[in-house]
Design an enzyme around this catalytic site. Structure first.
Site, mmCIF file in Angstrom:
data_model
loop_
_atom_site.group_PDB
_atom_site.id
_atom_site.type_symbol
_atom_site.label_atom_id
_atom_site.label_comp_id
_atom_site.label_asym_id
_atom_site.label_seq_id
_atom_site.Cartn_x
_atom_site.Cartn_y
_atom_site.Cartn_z
ATOM 1 N N ASN A 9 -39.394 29.308 45.592
ATOM 2 C CA ASN A 9 -39.910 27.692 45.982
ATOM 3 C C ASN A 9 -40.914 28.070 46.625
ATOM 4 O OD1 ASN A 9 -41.117 25.575 45.134
ATOM 5 N ND2 ASN A 9 -38.820 24.608 46.909
ATOM 6 N N LYS A 11 -43.686 25.632 47.234
ATOM 7 C CA LYS A 11 -44.068 24.404 47.590
ATOM 8 C C LYS A 11 -45.306 23.699 47.711
ATOM 9 C CE LYS A 11 -40.045 24.317 50.192
ATOM 10 N NZ LYS A 11 -38.770 24.076 51.594
ATOM 11 N N HIS A 94 -34.872 18.624 44.096
ATOM 12 C CA HIS A 94 -34.590 19.163 45.686
ATOM 13 C C HIS A 94 -35.302 18.325 46.736
ATOM 14 C CE1 HIS A 94 -36.266 21.071 49.022
ATOM 15 N NE2 HIS A 94 -36.346 22.841 48.610
ATOM 16 N N GLU A 96 -36.871 17.792 49.195
ATOM 17 C CA GLU A 96 -37.823 17.294 49.336
ATOM 18 C C GLU A 96 -38.277 16.108 48.439
ATOM 19 O OE1 GLU A 96 -39.627 20.477 50.316
ATOM 20 O OE2 GLU A 96 -38.573 21.055 51.721
ATOM 21 N N GLU A 164 -28.019 23.953 48.498
ATOM 22 C CA GLU A 164 -29.024 23.373 49.556
ATOM 23 C C GLU A 164 -28.611 22.490 49.967
ATOM 24 O OE1 GLU A 164 -33.363 25.732 48.434
ATOM 25 O OE2 GLU A 164 -33.203 23.725 47.668
ATOM 26 N N GLY A 170 -35.477 25.416 55.649
ATOM 27 C CA GLY A 170 -36.141 24.585 56.143
ATOM 28 C C GLY A 170 -36.318 24.868 57.788
ATOM 29 N N SER A 210 -32.838 28.409 54.333
ATOM 30 C CA SER A 210 -33.923 29.711 54.792
ATOM 31 C C SER A 210 -32.910 30.986 55.264
ATOM 32 C CB SER A 210 -32.674 28.895 56.461
ATOM 33 O OG SER A 210 -33.694 27.806 56.956
ATOM 34 N N GLY A 232 -39.661 29.354 52.738
ATOM 35 C CA GLY A 232 -40.216 29.911 53.338
ATOM 36 C C GLY A 232 -40.660 31.496 52.834
HETATM 37 P P1 PGA Z 1 -36.365 27.794 52.657
HETATM 38 O O1 PGA Z 1 -36.268 26.695 51.795
HETATM 39 O O2 PGA Z 1 -36.136 28.744 52.328
HETATM 40 O O3 PGA Z 1 -37.853 28.101 53.676
HETATM 41 O O4 PGA Z 1 -35.062 26.806 53.970
HETATM 42 C C1 PGA Z 1 -35.426 26.329 50.637
HETATM 43 C C2 PGA Z 1 -35.615 25.570 49.569
HETATM 44 O O5 PGA Z 1 -35.925 24.322 49.804
HETATM 45 O O6 PGA Z 1 -35.885 25.441 48.050
#
Ligand code: PGA
Length: 252
Positions: A9, A11, A94, A96, A164, A170, A210, A232
């Site tokens: 992803n 983002k 998601h 976010e 998640e 993140g 993460s 990330g």
């Molecule tokens: P992250 O994000 O690996 O940066 O923690 C995961 C996600 O939001 O799908």
């Protein structure tokens, strides 16, 4: 046997030329890795360019969101029909989106229904916040999100779920493999109650939050975890390739 999946992803990162460069860095190697679904989810405006580059390869394309209406006066939105022409999967719900764009369980449900209607495979994201986790409410929150997202859905074909925990996204503070496995087991038991054991055993459930090349094996070696949704670490080709390779080796 569930085929594992690693989905990147991206983002709100990469311009079109950066997205092209990133996929160019990894597409040949990624294409060769078998026994696993490899998905990249660039921003909407790069779907077309990235799609051209991976055409005919084993790499799949996903979007990061969509609106639930198919067409009309919804300035700025992207519809399921538009995506269906470009990609195979779409991330829905998601955290976010829920947190910054006020997506409710009902909106997420409408999006999942709309995606399935046009043949897009949703990657449905669910997970508890830190305060909910600390209050011991993980099971209740995750169960509630799952059930509200699936209202009116009788056929789970193509649906992928990503667990998640919001506190792990993140932050560099991943969950433990045992915690993720236990919660994903709970999600699968809920699916079994709703759709029967056989269907529940077929649905792929990913862990996200993460995930890096260094902790991939901790998650992938767990019995209930079928892969990862990677944020990330999916923006670095060497890191993403390592996550995919390790998953293929452990689960292949
Ligand atoms: P992250 O994000 O690996 O940066 O923690 C995961 C996600 O939001 O799908």
């Amino acid at each position: 046997m569930r085929v594992p999946m690693i989905a990147g992803n991206w983002k709100m990162n990469t311009t079109v030329s950066q997205a092209v460069a990133l996929v160019n860095e990894m597409r040949h190697e990624l294409n060769e890795i078998g026994n696993i679904d490899k998905v990249v989810c660039p921003p909407f405006i790069s779907l077309s360019a990235v799609g051209e580059l991976i055409k005919g390869s084993s790499i799949k394309l996903g979007a990061q969101d969509m609106y639930f209406e198919e067409r009309g006066a919804y300035t700025g939105e992207i519809s399921p029909l538009m995506l269906a022409e470009l990609c195979e999967l779409v991330i829905i719900g998601h955290s976010e989106r829920r947190q910054y764009f006020n997506e409710t369980g009902e909106i997420v449900n409408r999006k999942v229904l709309a995606a399935l209607r046009v043949g897009l495979k949703p990657i449905l994201c669910i997970g508890e916040r830190l305060d909910e986790n600390e209050a011991g409410r993980t099971a209740e929150v995750v169960t509630g999100q799952l059930r509200s997202s699936l209202v009116g859905i009788s056929d789970l074909n193509g649906l992928v779920i990503a667990y998640e925990p919001v506190w792990a996204i993140g932050t560099g503070k991943a969950a433990t493999g045992d915690w993720a496995n236990e919660t994903i087991g709970l999600i699968r038991r809920n699916l079994a109650e709703l759709y029967g054991k056989e269907i529940a055993q077929r649905v792929r459930i990913l862990y996200g939050g993460s995930v890096t090349a260094a902790n991939t094996s901790e998650f992938i070696s767990q019995s209930e975890i079928d892969g990862a949704l990677v944020g990330g670490a999916s923006l670095k080709s060497s890191e993403f390739l390592s996550i995919v390779k390790q998953t293929s080796e452990i689960r292949g």
